[in-house]
Design a protein around this motif. Structure first.
Motif, PDB file in Angstrom:
ATOM      1  N   ALA A  53       0.805  -1.223   0.000  1.00  0.00           N
ATOM      2  CA  ALA A  53       0.000   0.000   0.000  1.00  0.00           C
ATOM      3  C   ALA A  53       0.838   1.273   0.000  1.00  0.00           C
ATOM      4  CB  ALA A  53      -0.948   0.001   1.198  1.00  0.00           C
ATOM      5  N   PHE A  54       1.997   1.259   0.676  1.00  0.00           N
ATOM      6  CA  PHE A  54       2.807   2.470   0.799  1.00  0.00           C
ATOM      7  C   PHE A  54       3.822   2.618  -0.335  1.00  0.00           C
ATOM      8  CE2 PHE A  54       1.861   1.527   5.403  1.00  0.00           C
ATOM      9  CZ  PHE A  54       0.873   2.496   5.503  1.00  0.00           C
ATOM     10  N   GLU A  55       3.896   1.640  -1.225  1.00  0.00           N
ATOM     11  CA  GLU A  55       4.863   1.725  -2.307  1.00  0.00           C
ATOM     12  C   GLU A  55       4.433   2.819  -3.297  1.00  0.00           C
ATOM     13  OE1 GLU A  55       5.420  -2.006  -4.171  1.00  0.00           O
ATOM     14  OE2 GLU A  55       6.022  -3.051  -2.319  1.00  0.00           O
ATOM     15  N   PRO A  56       5.368   3.661  -3.736  1.00  0.00           N
ATOM     16  CA  PRO A  56       5.026   4.704  -4.706  1.00  0.00           C
ATOM     17  C   PRO A  56       4.458   4.096  -5.992  1.00  0.00           C
ATOM     18  CG  PRO A  56       7.168   5.129  -3.729  1.00  0.00           C
ATOM     19  CD  PRO A  56       6.762   3.750  -3.299  1.00  0.00           C
ATOM     20  N   PHE A  57       3.433   4.705  -6.514  1.00  0.00           N
ATOM     21  CA  PHE A  57       2.774   4.362  -7.769  1.00  0.00           C
ATOM     22  C   PHE A  57       1.980   3.058  -7.703  1.00  0.00           C
ATOM     23  CE2 PHE A  57       6.715   6.677  -8.886  1.00  0.00           C
ATOM     24  CZ  PHE A  57       6.129   7.864  -9.314  1.00  0.00           C
TER      25      PHE A  57
END
Length: 794
Positions: A661-665
């Motif tokens: 969920a917190f990964e960019p893009f």
């Protein structure tokens, strides 16, 4: 022996075995005569068969020696053939085996006696060889296993008793053999409906097992254990004393339960063997003790209230019952005392008299309308006809304007004055408190004044109960909080406006930064473009930008603050300020609910970033509920942290989605509906603020997002004053610190164009070196977030 002459030659050892003087030769008849009479036919038969057929013999027989004693020997004979193949002589040997035979006889006697003992012992017994096969069972084993030895001997135990193979029995047996140590255990063998106590002894020949049926003893132990557990867990204390064996002797304590230890502070070790009198002290009533002693002497049961003393000297009251236990001879052998700690009740009774006296004085002095609701009869709850005596002090008239308040039907009079919209809730609440176990009741509602208007009131009461827990009386006060609530509403509105202003200042600051670049580039284009048409476009752009800048200045003026930086703030304030904005963003199908802890405290964070994070999370929640739903924003304390929780009842996330969920893009939305940077930005902001973010979610069960920030101590919450003064300058030395080359170049060029002397550094390390070697500088103009261990603020 040579066959032609049939003479036998003996060696010295043979003569010694016979314990006869050495001779030369003997005849077969003489040799046979040395054997015991019952063995002569046997030795003759074997000897003649060897002579006739050449078959050897090897037998054990008895001889009679020269002293007339019988002796066991081993007689061996072998035929010897000549070169023609005829038997020419018999060659043999005689061995003295008398000692061995005596030992064998002794062993057989021991074995017989052992077998007789095993058959007669009360324990069951069997033996298993190294292959786990039965080699012996006694009669008791046959009885308990319900199998005969003839069906078990030589059979594999695991095949005959599958339950033993699959349960704990096999584990114990194999461990005993593997570790070569005795195994003692108890086991329930369900197919035989019995409990066995088992002892298994490993040995070279296998495993020897003794066991006995302990079903009755186990049932009794279990029953006793259940009784002890039950007694140990009850709230009332239990003391069992042994009755005095002779007149004049005292009782001695033989058992106390856990409640006794909790109430008195004395351990069982402290109490056992002592007289219950050791619990009594200076203020214990002697008359009550005498009454108890008379009842015990009769003996008969008695109930009494007694003041005792705990191990730490604390006084406590007990309400106890003492009953005798009679033996088979009809005499009391023991006494059982049970009871409970009634210290609080006794104190309440003592304090009640004082309270009654104080009540009238307090009722006269307070500004509350004090009421006393009393039930002085045995009654059954029927709330349709709930009555009782309710008395009010004079403030019901002076504060609320009610001069004529009935006493006998006071409940209905009070009920009738509650606002119709609040009445059901309030009445239900007070009756539930009385009917339950509550000691206090509190409600806020609208109460009609004598003139007909309604006051906001806080009504609270203390419920007095009897020993059985039934409510007998309720005393309380009705307070007019109308003015207080109005002031609170005004204060909250002011805080909300202030919070909205701060949010506005943050938004204006962001617009102002953008417009600064747009205005600068528009001015450059307007001055540098020769084409009148393009120059007009640039001037129009510049004019619009200037109008936007004017608007942002107005917003900043409304906000009354400088550009945003991390600062101490009440975590609830920005949430409350966003209510209208969030409601608009979420739409009509989403219900927005706040559940804010007023004591959650302060944190240090950038307010604009916090608000943007909350907005991002709420928009995510909205997108997870396309058909509508509920979003709840709550705050709470968790140790040293303040926590914001944003929850929804939308689609939810699976474990894989939560992990990314917190990964960019990364996004679960359809193409073009999300950049995948929202949660990444929230994550970066929370971490930069020294906090933590956590997602708790499951498919179909909604999503909870927790933002945790360190709470500030009271000494950290003070805000620094804002200095509104103009700074003049233009020729000072400025150190520009910026890791981005283009931003660094833009900032440096702008400052140089304004007349400043500018030196640049691409990070904190180079900046510190320049400050030390190339100073002094009048100003450090630094980026905040830079790579490396030191940021711009440090």
């Amino acid at each position: 022996m040579h066959l032609p002459d049939r003479l036998i030659e003996w060696s010295d050892e043979t003569w010694a075995i016979h314990e006869r003087p050495r001779g030369t030769t003997v005849t077969p008849e003489e040799g046979i005569g040395y054997f015991a009479p019952e063995w002569r036919d046997t030795i003759t038969r074997h000897f003649e068969s060897c002579v006739a057929t050449g078959l050897p013999y090897d037998i054990e027989v008895e001889i009679t020696d020269g002293e007339g004693r019988r002796k066991w020997v081993r007689a061996i004979g072998v035929a010897i053939h000549d070169e023609m193949g005829r038997i020419c002589r018999i060659q043999g040997a005689l061995q003295d085996i008398d000692e061995r035979k005596r030992l064998e006889k002794t062993a057989k006697d021991l074995e017989r006696r052992f077998a007789e003992s095993m058959e007669n012992i009360s324990d069951a017994f069997f033996h298993l060889d190294t292959d786990w096969r039965f080699t012996y069972l006694n009669r008791q084993a046959e009885r308990l296993l319900e199998r005969t030895r003839s069906t078990l001997l030589g059979r594999l135990i695991w095949q005959e008793f599958p339950e033993a193979s699959s349960g704990t029995i096999r584990k114990h047996y194999e461990r005993a053999v593997h570790e070569n140590r005795t195994a003692d255990f108890e086991v329930c063998y369900e197919s035989l409906n019995a409990w066995f106590s088992v002892t298994a002894y490993p040995g070279l020949g296998g495993l020897t097992v003794y066991f006995r049926d302990v079903t009755k003893r186990h049932a009794a132990d279990q029953h006793l254990h259940l009784l002890e557990m039950a007694v140990s867990r009850i709230e009332d204390f239990v003391i069992i004393t042994k009755a005095a064996s002779r007149p004049g002797d005292g009782q001695t304590i033989v058992y106390v339960n856990d409640a006794f230890v909790r109430i008195t502070g004395y351990s069982p070790h402290d109490a056992l063997g002592r007289s219950p009198g050791f619990l009594q002290g200076q203020r214990t009533d002697a008359a009550t003790i005498e009454e108890i002693n008379r009842a015990i002497a009769l003996p008969k049961a008695i109930r009494a209230e007694l003041l005792n003393y705990a191990e730490d000297g604390r006084e406590y009251w007990v309400d106890m019952s003492i009953s005798p236990i009679f033996g088979s001879d009809g005499r009391a052998s023991h006494f059982v005392a049970t009871g409970r700690d009634i210290t609080e009740r006794k104190r309440a009774e003592e304090q009640l008299a004082e309270s009654e006296e104080r009540f009238s004085i307090v009722a006269m002095m307070t500004t509350d309308a004090v009421w006393d609701w009393d039930w002085d009869w045995d009654w059954d709850w029927d709330w349709d006809i709930a009555t009782g005596r309710v008395q009010w002090n004079s403030n019901i008239a002076s504060v609320f304007g009610h001069d004529d308040v009935p006493v006998e039907d006071g409940f209905r009079g009070w009920e009738a004055k509650i606002h119709p919209d609040d009445r059901a809730r309030v009445v239900s609440s007070v009756l539930a408190a009385i009917d339950g176990k509550a000691e206090a009741w509190l409600e806020e509602f609208r109460f009609r004044r004598g003139a007909g208007s309604y006051a906001e009131v806080l009504d609270q009461g203390h419920i007095i109960r009897n020993a059985a827990g039934k409510a007998t009386r309720m005393v309380g006060g009705l307070r007019d909080v109308t003015e207080t609530r109005l002031n609170e509403a005004k204060r909250l509105q002011a805080q909300r406006l202030e919070a909205i202003g701060q949010l506005t200042g943050g938004v204006a600051h962001d617009f102002n930064n953008l417009l600064t670049v747009i205005i600068g580039t528009a001015e450059t284009l307007a001055d540098g473009i020769a084409d009148p048409r393009l120059s007009a476009v640039a001037q129009l752009n510049h004019k619009a930008s200037r109008q936007g800048a004017a608007l942002t200045r107005q917003l900043l003026t409304f906000a009354g603050r400088q550009p945003l930086e991390p600062a101490a703030l009440n975590i609830n304030s920005p949430i409350l300020a966003m209510e209208e904005l969030l409601s608009t963003a979420l739409g009509e199908t989403i219900v927005l609910h706040f559940k804010l802890d007023p004591a959650v405290g302060h944190i240090r964070a950038d307010r604009a970033q916090l608000e943007a994070s909350i907005m991002n999370l709420c928009i995510n929640a909205r997108d997870a509920m396309p058909h509508g739903g509920r979003v709840t924003i709550s705050t709470a304390q968790s140790g040293d942290d303040a926590v914001i929780r944003i929850s929804d009842d939308g689609f939810g996330m699976d474990a894989e989605t939560r992990a990314k969920a917190f990964e960019p893009f990364f996004t679960t939305k359809r193409f073009g509906q999300g950049s995948g940077l929202g949660l990444s930005m929230v994550y970066g902001f929370v971490r930069q603020s020294g906090g933590l973010i956590e997602i708790v979610s499951d498919p179909g069960k909604g999503t909870n997002v927790f933002l945790s920030f360190p709470r500030l101590a009271s000494t950290e919450i003070l805000q620094e004053p804002i200095l509104n003064r103009v700074l003049e300058g233009g020729s000072e030395r400025i150190l520009v610190v910026e890791d981005d080359p283009m931003v660094r170049e833009f900032a440096a060029d702008t400052l140089v164009s304004l007349g400043y002397s500018v030196t640049c550094a691409d990070g904190a390390t180079e900046a510190l070196q320049l400050l030390k070697a190339d100073g002094p500088f009048n100003l450090v103009f630094s980026d905040v977030v830079m790579p490396g261990p030191i940021d711009g603020q440090e």
